[in-house]
Design a protein around this motif. Sequence first.
Motif, PDB file in Angstrom:
ATOM      1  N   VAL A  86       0.836  -1.207   0.000  1.00 28.91           N
ATOM      2  CA  VAL A  86       0.000   0.000   0.000  1.00 28.91           C
ATOM      3  C   VAL A  86       0.868   1.253   0.000  1.00 28.91           C
ATOM      4  CG1 VAL A  86      -1.803   1.265   1.217  1.00 28.91           C
ATOM      5  CG2 VAL A  86      -1.847  -1.224   1.188  1.00 28.91           C
ATOM      6  N   LEU A  87       1.937   1.225   0.750  1.00 30.43           N
ATOM      7  CA  LEU A  87       2.848   2.374   0.797  1.00 30.43           C
ATOM      8  C   LEU A  87       3.527   2.600  -0.556  1.00 30.43           C
ATOM      9  CD1 LEU A  87       4.515   1.787   4.273  1.00 30.43           C
ATOM     10  CD2 LEU A  87       2.812   3.524   3.678  1.00 30.43           C
ATOM     11  N   LEU A  88       3.871   1.513  -1.238  1.00 31.12           N
ATOM     12  CA  LEU A  88       4.593   1.627  -2.502  1.00 31.12           C
ATOM     13  C   LEU A  88       3.689   1.883  -3.704  1.00 31.12           C
ATOM     14  CD1 LEU A  88       7.086  -1.282  -1.879  1.00 31.12           C
ATOM     15  CD2 LEU A  88       7.675   1.137  -2.131  1.00 31.12           C
ATOM     16  N   ALA A  89       2.489   1.326  -3.698  1.00 35.94           N
ATOM     17  CA  ALA A  89       1.587   1.451  -4.852  1.00 35.94           C
ATOM     18  C   ALA A  89       0.145   1.639  -4.376  1.00 35.94           C
ATOM     19  CB  ALA A  89       1.720   0.228  -5.749  1.00 35.94           C
ATOM     20  N   PRO A  90      -0.175   2.789  -3.804  1.00 33.44           N
ATOM     21  CA  PRO A  90      -1.518   3.015  -3.260  1.00 33.44           C
ATOM     22  C   PRO A  90      -2.630   3.053  -4.302  1.00 33.44           C
ATOM     23  CG  PRO A  90      -0.238   5.040  -3.197  1.00 33.44           C
ATOM     24  CD  PRO A  90       0.702   3.937  -3.610  1.00 33.44           C
ATOM     25  N   ASP A  91      -2.291   3.205  -5.579  1.00 31.24           N
ATOM     26  CA  ASP A  91      -3.306   3.166  -6.633  1.00 31.24           C
ATOM     27  C   ASP A  91      -3.675   1.735  -7.008  1.00 31.24           C
ATOM     28  OD1 ASP A  91      -3.341   5.927  -6.756  1.00 31.24           O
ATOM     29  OD2 ASP A  91      -1.862   6.007  -8.381  1.00 31.24           O
ATOM     30  N   VAL A  92      -2.879   0.772  -6.517  1.00 30.39           N
ATOM     31  CA  VAL A  92      -3.073  -0.628  -6.875  1.00 30.39           C
ATOM     32  C   VAL A  92      -3.535  -1.461  -5.684  1.00 30.39           C
ATOM     33  CG1 VAL A  92      -1.931  -2.691  -7.803  1.00 30.39           C
ATOM     34  CG2 VAL A  92      -1.315  -0.422  -8.681  1.00 30.39           C
ATOM     35  N   PHE A  93      -3.011  -1.143  -4.490  1.00 26.44           N
ATOM     36  CA  PHE A  93      -3.293  -1.931  -3.294  1.00 26.44           C
ATOM     37  C   PHE A  93      -3.909  -1.077  -2.189  1.00 26.44           C
ATOM     38  CE2 PHE A  93       0.611  -3.630  -5.254  1.00 26.44           C
ATOM     39  CZ  PHE A  93       0.186  -4.906  -5.573  1.00 26.44           C
ATOM     40  N   ASP A  94      -4.750  -1.704  -1.394  1.00 25.57           N
ATOM     41  CA  ASP A  94      -5.303  -1.095  -0.186  1.00 25.57           C
ATOM     42  C   ASP A  94      -5.337  -2.199   0.864  1.00 25.57           C
ATOM     43  OD1 ASP A  94      -6.389   0.732   1.567  1.00 25.57           O
ATOM     44  OD2 ASP A  94      -8.200   1.089   0.401  1.00 25.57           O
ATOM     45  N   GLN A  95      -5.794  -1.864   2.075  1.00 31.20           N
ATOM     46  CA  GLN A  95      -5.910  -2.843   3.142  1.00 31.20           C
ATOM     47  C   GLN A  95      -7.301  -2.776   3.735  1.00 31.20           C
ATOM     48  OE1 GLN A  95      -2.225  -1.329   5.163  1.00 31.20           O
ATOM     49  NE2 GLN A  95      -2.037  -3.497   5.692  1.00 31.20           N
ATOM     50  N   ARG A  96      -7.802  -3.958   4.154  1.00 30.83           N
ATOM     51  CA  ARG A  96      -9.089  -3.987   4.842  1.00 30.83           C
ATOM     52  C   ARG A  96      -8.920  -3.349   6.214  1.00 30.83           C
ATOM     53  NH1 ARG A  96     -10.339 -10.173   3.338  1.00 30.83           N
ATOM     54  NH2 ARG A  96      -9.207 -10.485   5.275  1.00 30.83           N
ATOM     55  N   ASP A  97      -9.900  -2.564   6.609  1.00 33.88           N
ATOM     56  CA  ASP A  97      -9.843  -1.878   7.901  1.00 33.88           C
ATOM     57  C   ASP A  97      -9.824  -2.845   9.078  1.00 33.88           C
ATOM     58  OD1 ASP A  97      -9.807   0.670   6.765  1.00 33.88           O
ATOM     59  OD2 ASP A  97     -11.993   0.841   6.803  1.00 33.88           O
ATOM     60  N   GLU A  98     -10.589  -3.932   8.967  1.00 39.66           N
ATOM     61  CA  GLU A  98     -10.751  -4.817  10.123  1.00 39.66           C
ATOM     62  C   GLU A  98      -9.519  -5.657  10.448  1.00 39.66           C
ATOM     63  OE1 GLU A  98     -12.673  -6.838   6.553  1.00 39.66           O
ATOM     64  OE2 GLU A  98     -12.725  -4.840   7.408  1.00 39.66           O
ATOM     65  N   ASP A  99      -8.710  -6.013   9.435  1.00 37.49           N
ATOM     66  CA  ASP A  99      -7.571  -6.890   9.721  1.00 37.49           C
ATOM     67  C   ASP A  99      -6.293  -6.555   8.961  1.00 37.49           C
ATOM     68  OD1 ASP A  99      -8.342  -7.711   7.199  1.00 37.49           O
ATOM     69  OD2 ASP A  99      -8.912  -9.738   7.803  1.00 37.49           O
ATOM     70  N   GLY A 100      -6.311  -5.537   8.130  1.00 32.59           N
ATOM     71  CA  GLY A 100      -5.115  -5.115   7.412  1.00 32.59           C
ATOM     72  C   GLY A 100      -4.745  -5.958   6.207  1.00 32.59           C
ATOM     73  N   ILE A 101      -5.564  -6.936   5.863  1.00 33.72           N
ATOM     74  CA  ILE A 101      -5.269  -7.806   4.724  1.00 33.72           C
ATOM     75  C   ILE A 101      -5.373  -7.007   3.420  1.00 33.72           C
ATOM     76  CG2 ILE A 101      -6.023  -9.872   3.451  1.00 33.72           C
ATOM     77  CD1 ILE A 101      -4.660 -10.423   6.186  1.00 33.72           C
ATOM     78  N   VAL A 102      -4.486  -7.322   2.489  1.00 36.00           N
ATOM     79  CA  VAL A 102      -4.405  -6.603   1.217  1.00 36.00           C
ATOM     80  C   VAL A 102      -5.722  -6.690   0.445  1.00 36.00           C
ATOM     81  CG1 VAL A 102      -3.449  -8.570  -0.054  1.00 36.00           C
ATOM     82  CG2 VAL A 102      -2.989  -6.264  -0.854  1.00 36.00           C
ATOM     83  N   VAL A 103      -6.042  -5.586  -0.222  1.00 36.18           N
ATOM     84  CA  VAL A 103      -7.179  -5.500  -1.138  1.00 36.18           C
ATOM     85  C   VAL A 103      -6.608  -5.030  -2.474  1.00 36.18           C
ATOM     86  CG1 VAL A 103      -9.320  -4.291  -1.676  1.00 36.18           C
ATOM     87  CG2 VAL A 103      -8.807  -4.922   0.686  1.00 36.18           C
ATOM     88  N   LEU A 104      -6.844  -5.787  -3.514  1.00 36.54           N
ATOM     89  CA  LEU A 104      -6.375  -5.435  -4.848  1.00 36.54           C
ATOM     90  C   LEU A 104      -7.385  -4.489  -5.484  1.00 36.54           C
ATOM     91  CD1 LEU A 104      -4.170  -5.994  -6.942  1.00 36.54           C
ATOM     92  CD2 LEU A 104      -5.556  -7.930  -7.735  1.00 36.54           C
ATOM     93  N   LEU A 105      -6.946  -3.294  -5.834  1.00 38.71           N
ATOM     94  CA  LEU A 105      -7.842  -2.295  -6.407  1.00 38.71           C
ATOM     95  C   LEU A 105      -8.013  -2.473  -7.914  1.00 38.71           C
ATOM     96  CD1 LEU A 105      -6.588   0.864  -4.473  1.00 38.71           C
ATOM     97  CD2 LEU A 105      -8.565  -0.595  -3.949  1.00 38.71           C
TER      98      LEU A 105
END
Length: 64
Positions: free
Chosen positions: A17-36
């Motif tokens: 998320v830090l390196l590519a915030p336009d591509v990756f995010d994290q779920r609020d509840e557990d921090g698991i990656v979300v592919l945008l």
Amino acid sequence: MHITVNEEKCCGAGQCVLLAPDVFDQRDEDGIVVLLTPRVPAGQEAAVQEAVAVCPAAAIEVRA
């Protein structure tokens, strides 16, 4: 290039998320990656490749 993530391997470190915030995010509840987006956006190739390289769980894969 096509991106896939393995949510079960993800440890929620958030480096992607830090390196590519336009591509990756994290779920609020557990921090698991979300592919945008499943495709690497133009101009984001280097950032996505770095995210793959630094992922401590090796949860991200990029294929041509």
